[in-house]
Design a protein around this motif. Structure first.
Motif, PDB file in Angstrom:
ATOM      1  N   LEU A  65       7.609   3.913   8.281  1.00 39.24           N
ATOM      2  CA  LEU A  65       6.923   2.629   8.116  1.00 39.24           C
ATOM      3  C   LEU A  65       6.714   2.309   6.643  1.00 39.24           C
ATOM      4  O   LEU A  65       6.431   3.195   5.834  1.00 39.24           O
ATOM      5  N   ASP A  66       6.830   1.027   6.317  1.00 41.72           N
ATOM      6  CA  ASP A  66       6.723   0.561   4.938  1.00 41.72           C
ATOM      7  C   ASP A  66       5.253   0.294   4.602  1.00 41.72           C
ATOM      8  O   ASP A  66       4.802  -0.850   4.590  1.00 41.72           O
ATOM      9  N   THR A  67       4.518   1.359   4.337  1.00 42.55           N
ATOM     10  CA  THR A  67       3.085   1.241   4.054  1.00 42.55           C
ATOM     11  C   THR A  67       2.749   1.430   2.576  1.00 42.55           C
ATOM     12  O   THR A  67       1.605   1.178   2.177  1.00 42.55           O
ATOM     13  N   GLU A  68       3.694   1.887   1.783  1.00 45.54           N
ATOM     14  CA  GLU A  68       3.381   2.205   0.395  1.00 45.54           C
ATOM     15  C   GLU A  68       2.907   0.987  -0.387  1.00 45.54           C
ATOM     16  O   GLU A  68       2.042   1.088  -1.259  1.00 45.54           O
ATOM     17  N   GLY A  69       3.447  -0.185  -0.084  1.00 44.71           N
ATOM     18  CA  GLY A  69       2.991  -1.405  -0.757  1.00 44.71           C
ATOM     19  C   GLY A  69       1.535  -1.709  -0.456  1.00 44.71           C
ATOM     20  O   GLY A  69       0.804  -2.233  -1.310  1.00 44.71           O
ATOM     21  N   ILE A  70       1.106  -1.372   0.759  1.00 43.20           N
ATOM     22  CA  ILE A  70      -0.290  -1.591   1.143  1.00 43.20           C
ATOM     23  C   ILE A  70      -1.195  -0.663   0.340  1.00 43.20           C
ATOM     24  O   ILE A  70      -2.238  -1.081  -0.181  1.00 43.20           O
ATOM     25  N   TYR A  71      -0.807   0.603   0.224  1.00 45.64           N
ATOM     26  CA  TYR A  71      -1.595   1.543  -0.576  1.00 45.64           C
ATOM     27  C   TYR A  71      -1.724   1.062  -2.021  1.00 45.64           C
ATOM     28  O   TYR A  71      -2.795   1.145  -2.624  1.00 45.64           O
ATOM     29  N   THR A  72      -0.631   0.550  -2.569  1.00 44.91           N
ATOM     30  CA  THR A  72      -0.646   0.064  -3.944  1.00 44.91           C
ATOM     31  C   THR A  72      -1.582  -1.120  -4.102  1.00 44.91           C
ATOM     32  O   THR A  72      -2.402  -1.171  -5.036  1.00 44.91           O
ATOM     33  N   GLU A  73      -1.471  -2.076  -3.188  1.00 46.63           N
ATOM     34  CA  GLU A  73      -2.316  -3.272  -3.252  1.00 46.63           C
ATOM     35  C   GLU A  73      -3.800  -2.922  -3.164  1.00 46.63           C
ATOM     36  O   GLU A  73      -4.618  -3.398  -3.969  1.00 46.63           O
TER      37      GLU A  73
END
Length: 224
Positions: free
Chosen positions: A18-26
């Motif tokens: 799942l593409d969650t890394e952008g959420i962690y960054t934000e």
């Protein structure tokens, strides 16, 4: 050299399925901005991918020079992530590979540094194919003593699949995850963020650009 005959496959989740890394960054940047902290750029983020929650929070608080504790950071980010995780998209090739292995009767598991709470939020849009996994092991599982890079998560997953660690193949996107898989005595394939330096994955058996590039035959897994 004879190809390994893999009997089970274990997947990391964040940045792999799942593409969650952008959420962690934000979310991390929102908190940093609130306290006048440094930018959460790649020079810092690359060292956090794959860490357990408390280790990650401790590193971020120090690196971003935040005037709060690691525990306070985790408490601040909880509502922000609760709101965003249910929108997480699947990574390229993830669903297709999971469905294929399941259809061929290959035991499959998720081994993630996430808590069960966050796991459930992240799969909100993907419950149908996540139900195909034979086991899910999260960092807060009662049988897990330590998060990655310790091997616990993967060893528990192998035990629940009923397969010896030496017969397991792990897909990971982080150096910590690869370290955990190798410490567990498993084969490990890295599928990292393209920005991650090659030398961080010298301990991986292979490095690929996506799950779509997996050569199942090379691991003794069914191809059709």
């Amino acid at each position: 050299m004879t190809a390994p005959q893999i009997k089970a496959v274990i997947f990391d989740m964040d940045g792999l399925l799942l593409d969650t890394e952008g959420i962690y960054t934000e979310v991390t940047q929102l908190i940093a901005d609130r306290f006048g902290g440094r930018r959460f750029d790649w020079s810092i983020k690359q060292h956090t991918i794959g860490l357990g929650a408390y280790a990650l929070a401790s590193y971020i608080v120090q690196a971003l020079e935040l005037p709060i504790s690691a525990q306070a950071f985790l408490e601040l980010r909880t509502p922000l992530m609760n709101e965003r995780f249910p929108q997480a998209a699947a990574m390229a090739g993830a669903e297709a590979l999971v469905r294929h292995l399941s259809a061929k009767g290959i035991p499959i598991a998720v081994g993630t540094s996430s808590s069960r709470h966050y796991f459930d939020l992240k799969i909100a849009r993907h419950r149908e194919w996540f139900e195909l996994f034979d086991a899910v092991v999260t960092a807060d599982d009662p049988q897990v003593g330590a998060a990655k890079p310790a091997p616990d998560i993967f060893l528990v997953a192998a035990q629940r699949l009923g397969v010896a660690p030496a017969d397991c193949l792990v897909f990971e996107d982080s150096p910590f995850g690869i370290s955990a898989a190798k410490a567990a005595g498993m084969y490990a394939v890295a599928i990292p963020d393209p920005a991650m330096a090659d030398d961080k994955f010298l301990h991986a058996d292979r490095r690929l650009h996506s799950l779509e590039a997996v050569d199942l035959k090379a691991w003794g897994l069914p191809t059709d």
